[in-house]
Motif scaffolding. Structure first.
Motif, PDB file in Angstrom:
ATOM      1  N   ARG A 360       0.848  -1.196   0.000  1.00  0.00           N
ATOM      2  CA  ARG A 360       0.000   0.000   0.000  1.00  0.00           C
ATOM      3  C   ARG A 360       0.880   1.242   0.000  1.00  0.00           C
ATOM      4  NH1 ARG A 360      -4.752   0.758   4.092  1.00  0.00           N
ATOM      5  NH2 ARG A 360      -3.023   0.757   5.573  1.00  0.00           N
ATOM      6  N   THR A 361       0.485   2.220  -0.820  1.00  0.00           N
ATOM      7  CA  THR A 361       1.259   3.455  -0.922  1.00  0.00           C
ATOM      8  C   THR A 361       0.422   4.647  -0.485  1.00  0.00           C
ATOM      9  OG1 THR A 361       0.632   3.568  -3.266  1.00  0.00           O
ATOM     10  CG2 THR A 361       2.793   2.640  -2.747  1.00  0.00           C
ATOM     11  N   TRP A 362       1.063   5.551   0.251  1.00  0.00           N
ATOM     12  CA  TRP A 362       0.419   6.762   0.747  1.00  0.00           C
ATOM     13  C   TRP A 362       1.196   7.974   0.246  1.00  0.00           C
ATOM     14  CZ3 TRP A 362      -3.499   6.874   4.759  1.00  0.00           C
ATOM     15  CH2 TRP A 362      -3.877   5.617   5.223  1.00  0.00           C
ATOM     16  N   ALA A 363       0.506   8.944  -0.330  1.00  0.00           N
ATOM     17  CA  ALA A 363       1.125  10.204  -0.735  1.00  0.00           C
ATOM     18  C   ALA A 363       0.557  11.308   0.149  1.00  0.00           C
ATOM     19  CB  ALA A 363       0.845  10.497  -2.203  1.00  0.00           C
ATOM     20  N   VAL A 364       1.373  11.791   1.075  1.00  0.00           N
ATOM     21  CA  VAL A 364       0.973  12.872   1.973  1.00  0.00           C
ATOM     22  C   VAL A 364       1.562  14.159   1.391  1.00  0.00           C
ATOM     23  CG1 VAL A 364       0.989  13.716   4.347  1.00  0.00           C
ATOM     24  CG2 VAL A 364       1.056  11.248   3.892  1.00  0.00           C
ATOM     25  N   LEU A 365       0.719  14.949   0.744  1.00  0.00           N
ATOM     26  CA  LEU A 365       1.196  16.075  -0.060  1.00  0.00           C
ATOM     27  C   LEU A 365       0.593  17.394   0.414  1.00  0.00           C
ATOM     28  CD1 LEU A 365       0.776  14.496  -3.622  1.00  0.00           C
ATOM     29  CD2 LEU A 365       2.702  14.265  -2.034  1.00  0.00           C
ATOM     30  N   GLY A 366       1.350  18.460   0.203  1.00  0.00           N
ATOM     31  CA  GLY A 366       0.869  19.792   0.546  1.00  0.00           C
ATOM     32  C   GLY A 366       1.179  20.793  -0.549  1.00  0.00           C
ATOM     33  N   LYS A 367       1.050  22.030  -0.226  1.00  0.00           N
ATOM     34  CA  LYS A 367       1.174  23.139  -1.168  1.00  0.00           C
ATOM     35  C   LYS A 367       2.522  23.172  -1.884  1.00  0.00           C
ATOM     36  CE  LYS A 367       1.407  28.224  -0.965  1.00  0.00           C
ATOM     37  NZ  LYS A 367       1.226  29.392  -0.064  1.00  0.00           N
ATOM     38  N   MET A 368       2.480  23.479  -3.181  1.00  0.00           N
ATOM     39  CA  MET A 368       3.662  23.856  -3.950  1.00  0.00           C
ATOM     40  C   MET A 368       3.617  25.375  -4.099  1.00  0.00           C
ATOM     41  SD  MET A 368       3.635  20.928  -6.947  1.00  0.00           S
ATOM     42  CE  MET A 368       1.907  21.214  -7.385  1.00  0.00           C
ATOM     43  N   ALA A 369       4.604  26.057  -3.552  1.00  0.00           N
ATOM     44  CA  ALA A 369       4.565  27.516  -3.490  1.00  0.00           C
ATOM     45  C   ALA A 369       5.081  28.169  -4.770  1.00  0.00           C
ATOM     46  CB  ALA A 369       5.385  27.998  -2.289  1.00  0.00           C
ATOM     47  N   GLU A 370       4.796  29.447  -4.912  1.00  0.00           N
ATOM     48  CA  GLU A 370       5.357  30.324  -5.945  1.00  0.00           C
ATOM     49  C   GLU A 370       5.017  29.881  -7.372  1.00  0.00           C
ATOM     50  OE1 GLU A 370       9.466  30.254  -4.920  1.00  0.00           O
ATOM     51  OE2 GLU A 370       9.231  31.634  -3.250  1.00  0.00           O
ATOM     52  N   LEU A 371       3.793  29.401  -7.576  1.00  0.00           N
ATOM     53  CA  LEU A 371       3.373  28.985  -8.908  1.00  0.00           C
ATOM     54  C   LEU A 371       2.497  30.027  -9.594  1.00  0.00           C
ATOM     55  CD1 LEU A 371       2.624  25.180  -8.372  1.00  0.00           C
ATOM     56  CD2 LEU A 371       4.667  26.257  -9.329  1.00  0.00           C
ATOM     57  N   GLY A 372       2.149  31.087  -8.893  1.00  0.00           N
ATOM     58  CA  GLY A 372       1.386  32.162  -9.515  1.00  0.00           C
ATOM     59  C   GLY A 372       0.067  31.697 -10.106  1.00  0.00           C
ATOM     60  N   ASP A 373      -0.207  32.140 -11.328  1.00  0.00           N
ATOM     61  CA  ASP A 373      -1.471  31.810 -11.985  1.00  0.00           C
ATOM     62  C   ASP A 373      -1.576  30.335 -12.346  1.00  0.00           C
ATOM     63  OD1 ASP A 373      -2.155  34.468 -11.818  1.00  0.00           O
ATOM     64  OD2 ASP A 373      -1.519  34.951 -13.861  1.00  0.00           O
ATOM     65  N   GLU A 374      -0.450  29.611 -12.302  1.00  0.00           N
ATOM     66  CA  GLU A 374      -0.463  28.189 -12.655  1.00  0.00           C
ATOM     67  C   GLU A 374      -0.785  27.295 -11.463  1.00  0.00           C
ATOM     68  OE1 GLU A 374      -0.018  27.213 -15.818  1.00  0.00           O
ATOM     69  OE2 GLU A 374       0.094  29.358 -16.303  1.00  0.00           O
ATOM     70  N   ALA A 375      -0.982  27.877 -10.284  1.00  0.00           N
ATOM     71  CA  ALA A 375      -1.109  27.084  -9.065  1.00  0.00           C
ATOM     72  C   ALA A 375      -2.272  26.091  -9.128  1.00  0.00           C
ATOM     73  CB  ALA A 375      -1.258  28.004  -7.857  1.00  0.00           C
ATOM     74  N   LEU A 376      -3.448  26.552  -9.525  1.00  0.00           N
ATOM     75  CA  LEU A 376      -4.615  25.659  -9.568  1.00  0.00           C
ATOM     76  C   LEU A 376      -4.368  24.500 -10.524  1.00  0.00           C
ATOM     77  CD1 LEU A 376      -7.498  24.752  -9.078  1.00  0.00           C
ATOM     78  CD2 LEU A 376      -8.283  26.519 -10.680  1.00  0.00           C
ATOM     79  N   ALA A 377      -3.937  24.796 -11.737  1.00  0.00           N
ATOM     80  CA  ALA A 377      -3.732  23.744 -12.736  1.00  0.00           C
ATOM     81  C   ALA A 377      -2.662  22.751 -12.302  1.00  0.00           C
ATOM     82  CB  ALA A 377      -3.357  24.373 -14.084  1.00  0.00           C
ATOM     83  N   GLU A 378      -1.581  23.239 -11.695  1.00  0.00           N
ATOM     84  CA  GLU A 378      -0.482  22.356 -11.315  1.00  0.00           C
ATOM     85  C   GLU A 378      -0.863  21.461 -10.136  1.00  0.00           C
ATOM     86  OE1 GLU A 378       1.931  21.738 -13.055  1.00  0.00           O
ATOM     87  OE2 GLU A 378       2.453  23.478 -14.258  1.00  0.00           O
ATOM     88  N   HIS A 379      -1.576  21.984  -9.143  1.00  0.00           N
ATOM     89  CA  HIS A 379      -2.019  21.145  -8.032  1.00  0.00           C
ATOM     90  C   HIS A 379      -3.045  20.120  -8.501  1.00  0.00           C
ATOM     91  CE1 HIS A 379      -0.116  24.338  -5.608  1.00  0.00           C
ATOM     92  NE2 HIS A 379       0.002  23.403  -4.693  1.00  0.00           N
ATOM     93  N   ASP A 380      -3.938  20.550  -9.381  1.00  0.00           N
ATOM     94  CA  ASP A 380      -4.918  19.638  -9.964  1.00  0.00           C
ATOM     95  C   ASP A 380      -4.215  18.498 -10.701  1.00  0.00           C
ATOM     96  OD1 ASP A 380      -7.925  19.304 -11.053  1.00  0.00           O
ATOM     97  OD2 ASP A 380      -6.544  19.051 -12.737  1.00  0.00           O
ATOM     98  N   ALA A 381      -3.166  18.819 -11.450  1.00  0.00           N
ATOM     99  CA  ALA A 381      -2.454  17.816 -12.237  1.00  0.00           C
ATOM    100  C   ALA A 381      -1.767  16.795 -11.342  1.00  0.00           C
ATOM    101  CB  ALA A 381      -1.430  18.492 -13.147  1.00  0.00           C
ATOM    102  N   VAL A 382      -1.218  17.242 -10.218  1.00  0.00           N
ATOM    103  CA  VAL A 382      -0.562  16.308  -9.298  1.00  0.00           C
ATOM    104  C   VAL A 382      -1.592  15.366  -8.682  1.00  0.00           C
ATOM    105  CG1 VAL A 382       0.649  16.145  -7.092  1.00  0.00           C
ATOM    106  CG2 VAL A 382       1.415  17.774  -8.814  1.00  0.00           C
ATOM    107  N   GLY A 383      -2.743  15.907  -8.298  1.00  0.00           N
ATOM    108  CA  GLY A 383      -3.797  15.054  -7.758  1.00  0.00           C
ATOM    109  C   GLY A 383      -4.258  14.015  -8.762  1.00  0.00           C
TER     110      GLY A 383
END
Length: 471
Positions: A360-383
């Motif tokens: 079993r694998t667990w990914a405990v992830l949090g904010k990636m900072a300093e992404l500006g306008d790309e923040a929503l798209a980049e966090h969505d992509a990681v999820g």
């Protein structure tokens, strides 16, 4: 540092000597900015910070044996006073580097700088005495402090260079002029500050522009697999060496695979020969880092066999970067919580899945900072990627950005208990303590400001002491 008199230092930095009874007295110890590190013969650099003024510790460092203080005002003890302490520190570093004549290797990139710097250092020190950046001291203060630890015996000086904007790397190269310059990649880290990947490429490419021409020994080492990096060849007069998995790379990898434990194995090809490498580090992303280190080492005279042996034995020298610990109960904790950007986050997820085959694998992830306008798209992509890779459970920790991570997972098809959002690190610890089973693999990763290393620490305390792997 090499031995210098206080009078010589004052001349180099354009400073004024105060309360110095003997200008011929010498600095024989390290140059430090932390008063606790001051000792006999050291030079204490007094910075004025938001909360602490280094000048307040002047008497204490002299009592500890420091030869003098480098500061912006007289302090009642031996001191060299300058208008700009940071500029003076840089001038001193430039003087020492030029006097030593050591081969200076500088590297930059959006991701993997510190891991690659550690690899380069571990390979080169097999050949000759090597000084390198500790941790991520890659800015206008950390870089000269590192350079000032070099001595007459130092043959190679390996310096990591970071940038927050156009002109930063150019400035660092003026302080410590490199002979070999390595650019790893151009990614999304700090894209909010730069405004786009093209601007990031412009900033990173300042390194190759600073190199001497080929006939003077300048060498630019560029990633053949990154189009923006490869294009930097037109911005330098130095010799250009390409690394990567491309057939056109001078230093390349073939037959890349991951061992059952998630460690990269490949056939290393250099212009002078080939040899097999199996790394102690975790994750396929370290192949590119290893090729970059191999390209540097080859240009500095090492054989393919020597490089392969050194890469196979190299470990992680910096904390919280894919730091793998196995608890006595079989739970494996991967602490990669020092920093995060979209590229390193995706690489860490792939490494988690490779390590967790059949577990079993667990990914405990949090904010990636300093992404500006790309923040929503980049966090969505990681999820979304966590779901595509079949990570058993995503734990998104924190506020808005964490919710975007979970939203990406949900939109990719994680509708059950495969993903969960928790408010903070303690909530993540509570969840994991209640649900972890022997044999599980847990990745912990976020930007440094999130502080998720506390989650990894708590999990290891829960499971008692384990053995740290890959170090």
């Amino acid at each position: 540092m090499i031995t210098l008199s206080l009078a010589e230092i004052a001349e180099v930095v354009g400073g004024r000597m105060h309360d110095i009874p003997d200008a011929t007295a010498q600095v024989t110890g390290p140059v430090v900015r932390d008063s606790r590190e001051a000792g006999p013969g050291s030079l204490f650099v007094a910075f004025v910070g938001e909360r602490v003024d280094g000048h307040d510790f002047a008497s204490a460092v002299v009592e500890a044996g420091a030869a003098a203080v480098l500061g912006s005002r007289p302090v009642g003890v031996p001191a060299i006073v300058v208008d700009d302490v940071q500029a003076a520190l840089g001038a001193l570093a430039r003087h020492v580097v030029r006097r030593l004549g050591t081969t200076l290797v500088a590297l930059t990139g959006s991701a993997g700088k510190t891991s690659t710097k550690d690899l380069i250092a571990q390979v080169l020190r097999r050949k000759a005495p090597t000084v390198f950046t500790p941790g991520s001291m890659n800015n206008e203060v950390g870089l000269p402090l590192t350079a000032l630890t070099a001595t007459e015996e130092t043959r190679f000086l390996v310096l990591e260079m970071g940038a927050r904007g156009i002109g930063h790397i150019r400035y660092l190269c003026e302080l410590t002029p490199p002979k070999v310059g390595l650019v790893l990649n151009v990614g999304s880290a700090h894209i909010g500050e730069f405004g786009g990947r093209e601007q990031i490429a412009q900033a990173k490419g300042e390194l190759v522009e600073a190199l001497p021409p080929a006939e003077e020994g300048g060498t630019a080492i560029l990633n053949a697999d990154d189009a923006l990096v490869r294009a930097m060849a037109s911005r330098t007069k130095a010799k250009v060496i390409l690394f990567g998995e491309s057939d056109e790379a001078d230093v390349r990898a073939e037959n890349v695979r991951l061992t059952d434990s998630g460690q990269p194995s490949f056939r290393l090809h250099t212009p002078s020969g080939a040899s097999d490498v199996t790394m102690r580090l975790y994750g396929e992303h370290h192949v590119s880092n290893a090729l970059a280190a191999a390209a540097v080492a080859h240009e500095l005279g090492m054989s393919a066999d020597e490089i392969a042996t050194a890469l196979s034995e190299a470990g992680s020298l910096s904390r919280w970067r894919m730091e793998v610990t196995e608890r006595p109960d079989g739970v494996t904790v991967v602490n990669d919580a020092y920093n995060a950007n979209p590229e390193s986050m995706k690489a860490a997820l792939r490494a988690l899945v490779a390590m967790g085959k059949g577990r079993r694998t667990w990914a405990v992830l949090g904010k990636m900072a300093e992404l500006g306008d790309e923040a929503l798209a980049e966090h969505d992509a990681v999820g979304r990627l966590a779901v595509r890779l079949n990570v058993s459970k995503l734990v998104a920790v924190g506020g808005r950005e964490a919710r975007w991570l979970q939203l990406g997972a949900y939109n990719e098809g994680s509708w059950g208990e495969e993903s969960v959002h928790v408010s903070d690190a303690q909530a993540a610890v509570d969840l994991l303590r209640s649900e972890l089973r022997p044999g599980d693999v847990v990745l912990v990763k976020a930007s440094r400001s999130v502080g998720l290393e506390s989650v990894a620490s708590a999990l290891l305390e829960t499971g008692a002491e384990g053995e740290v792997a890959g170090r």
